[in-house]
Design a protein around this motif. Sequence first.
Motif, mmCIF file in Angstrom:
data_model
loop_
_atom_site.group_PDB
_atom_site.id
_atom_site.type_symbol
_atom_site.label_atom_id
_atom_site.label_comp_id
_atom_site.label_asym_id
_atom_site.label_seq_id
_atom_site.Cartn_x
_atom_site.Cartn_y
_atom_site.Cartn_z
ATOM 1 N N PHE A 1 1.257 8.348 -6.389
ATOM 2 C CA PHE A 1 2.558 7.878 -6.872
ATOM 3 C C PHE A 1 2.436 6.854 -7.997
ATOM 4 O O PHE A 1 3.436 6.436 -8.557
ATOM 5 C CB PHE A 1 3.368 7.298 -5.709
ATOM 6 C CG PHE A 1 3.824 8.339 -4.727
ATOM 7 C CD1 PHE A 1 4.923 9.143 -4.995
ATOM 8 C CD2 PHE A 1 3.125 8.555 -3.552
ATOM 9 C CE1 PHE A 1 5.346 10.116 -4.101
ATOM 10 C CE2 PHE A 1 3.526 9.533 -2.644
ATOM 11 C CZ PHE A 1 4.648 10.318 -2.934
ATOM 12 N N GLY A 2 1.208 6.444 -8.325
ATOM 13 C CA GLY A 2 1.002 5.575 -9.486
ATOM 14 C C GLY A 2 1.618 4.198 -9.348
ATOM 15 O O GLY A 2 2.066 3.611 -10.328
ATOM 16 N N MET A 3 1.601 3.636 -8.125
ATOM 17 C CA MET A 3 2.285 2.375 -7.863
ATOM 18 C C MET A 3 1.326 1.296 -7.351
ATOM 19 O O MET A 3 1.729 0.388 -6.618
ATOM 20 C CB MET A 3 3.413 2.593 -6.849
ATOM 21 C CG MET A 3 4.544 3.455 -7.351
ATOM 22 S SD MET A 3 5.723 3.908 -6.031
ATOM 23 C CE MET A 3 6.161 2.310 -5.341
ATOM 24 N N ALA A 4 0.056 1.350 -7.743
ATOM 25 C CA ALA A 4 -0.925 0.418 -7.180
ATOM 26 C C ALA A 4 -0.510 -1.036 -7.372
ATOM 27 O O ALA A 4 -0.669 -1.861 -6.468
ATOM 28 C CB ALA A 4 -2.301 0.670 -7.807
ATOM 29 N N GLY A 5 0.012 -1.362 -8.528
ATOM 30 C CA GLY A 5 0.401 -2.745 -8.799
ATOM 31 C C GLY A 5 1.719 -3.152 -8.188
ATOM 32 O O GLY A 5 2.078 -4.342 -8.213
ATOM 33 N N MET A 6 2.447 -2.203 -7.613
ATOM 34 C CA MET A 6 3.761 -2.513 -7.048
ATOM 35 C C MET A 6 3.693 -2.871 -5.571
ATOM 36 O O MET A 6 4.636 -3.425 -5.024
ATOM 37 C CB MET A 6 4.721 -1.338 -7.267
ATOM 38 C CG MET A 6 4.949 -1.042 -8.734
ATOM 39 S SD MET A 6 6.120 0.312 -9.032
ATOM 40 C CE MET A 6 7.676 -0.518 -8.678
ATOM 41 N N ARG A 7 2.578 -2.522 -4.893
ATOM 42 C CA ARG A 7 2.301 -2.933 -3.527
ATOM 43 C C ARG A 7 3.313 -2.392 -2.531
ATOM 44 O O ARG A 7 4.260 -3.063 -2.139
ATOM 45 C CB ARG A 7 2.228 -4.467 -3.397
ATOM 46 C CG ARG A 7 1.368 -5.185 -4.428
ATOM 47 C CD ARG A 7 -0.004 -4.587 -4.608
ATOM 48 N NE ARG A 7 -0.773 -4.543 -3.372
ATOM 49 C CZ ARG A 7 -1.505 -3.509 -3.013
ATOM 50 N NH1 ARG A 7 -1.557 -2.421 -3.760
ATOM 51 N NH2 ARG A 7 -2.178 -3.540 -1.888
ATOM 52 N N LEU A 8 3.089 -1.159 -2.095
ATOM 53 C CA LEU A 8 3.922 -0.563 -1.048
ATOM 54 C C LEU A 8 3.063 0.374 -0.211
ATOM 55 O O LEU A 8 2.389 1.262 -0.739
ATOM 56 C CB LEU A 8 5.098 0.217 -1.654
ATOM 57 C CG LEU A 8 6.094 0.797 -0.640
ATOM 58 C CD1 LEU A 8 6.779 -0.305 0.165
ATOM 59 C CD2 LEU A 8 7.133 1.661 -1.337
ATOM 60 N N GLY A 9 3.064 0.163 1.086
ATOM 61 C CA GLY A 9 2.360 1.021 2.024
ATOM 62 C C GLY A 9 3.246 1.347 3.207
ATOM 63 O O GLY A 9 4.312 0.744 3.399
ATOM 64 N N LEU A 10 2.818 2.310 4.014
ATOM 65 C CA LEU A 10 3.577 2.751 5.182
ATOM 66 C C LEU A 10 2.638 2.932 6.365
ATOM 67 O O LEU A 10 1.471 3.265 6.199
ATOM 68 C CB LEU A 10 4.254 4.106 4.925
ATOM 69 C CG LEU A 10 5.314 4.226 3.853
ATOM 70 C CD1 LEU A 10 5.635 5.707 3.638
ATOM 71 C CD2 LEU A 10 6.571 3.459 4.245
#
Length: 393
Positions: free
Chosen positions: A252-261
């Motif tokens: 999803f290309g969001m490494a710098g946005m910090r979101l996990g589940l």
Amino acid sequence: MDQQHTRIASPFDSNGLTDDLVSRGYRRRDFGRIAALLGGGVAASRVAPAFAQAPRAVAGAVRLDSNECWTGPFAAGAAAAMRAVAQGNRYEPDDDRAKLFAAVAAVEGVPADRVTAWPGSSDPFLRSAVTFASPTRGIVTADPTFEPIWQTGAWLGAKVSKVPLTPDYRHDVRAMLAADPNAGLYYVCSPNNPTGTLTPPEDIAWLAENKPRDSVLLVDEAYIHFAGTPSAARLAATRDDVIVMRTFSKLFGMAGMRLGLTIASKALHDRMMRYDGPLVTEMLPMTAVACGTASLPLADEIAARRAQMVAVREETLAYLARRGLRTLPGSHANMFMVEWKTATPQAMTAAFLDQGVQIGRSWTAYPRMSRITVGSGEDMLKFRLALDRILTA
């Protein structure tokens, strides 16, 4: 006041936490380690072990070292994040976490009340070791795999058992169970980091069914979207001893946005949050939540990004074969392991950096190999040209 009987209260003295930790073999002097690990920030940076982290980027270099996606978020996700920026004065503009959980439920076919979000996946990953392992209940993993859990277990005084992958690079689940039949936590990473290889769902289900009833199986699916293969999410939706962990940092290309589940029963999530309540899970960046919620349903775009990565990966692997270099077969992720003929991985890392390319590290199980992230077509062309210059120098 009698100073001999004065004691500073532990943060774990309430809600039965002290009794829980002591019953699992922790000593009071270990409590500070646990608090530092879960608290993050300055305390963790000074006290906690040096967990594997992404290396610092070198300005201008091609970055093939951290398994990041070569592109940013999907356009719909980025647009949703920008709308969240405009409402940044609100802690949670419009029940955003519930919308994220509903999106996960719809895509994965799991109950929304089994979904919890975190600011990245590192916290639940390390938190699982504290919660389910202990000095009397160990941790079992593959070798090689994503190794911060080894460091965490060792730091907490838990036995860590490392089991070699099978000859076709799957987790050897039967050997994992035999390595420690009384472990508190069994960790499976599929696709595995660093090999990118898959462990079949039936093997994961076998481990869930045959491990001790009071232990927990943690399935790390950080790279599952790159594989496009069946997930263990349904297992976590129907059992109370399985956790499936996801991240938005990869495809999803969001490494710098910090979101996990994490997908798990409420009872498991409650145990994971006993130490600090929902503090961490309620500290989510709403920009990331909005981006993730908008991105999850984009099945066609996910498939297209996956196909793009696969094409570039296979082109690169074919090139390496022509150069006579061995790679581990079967990667279903945006990485692969390559074996250098004469040079050490450390020497190759330095040689590539001289060519303006950052490559990944090595693992002790494969001491002659480096992990290479699959980047864009342009990135991998630069990788191939750099390798040509290194090999002909």
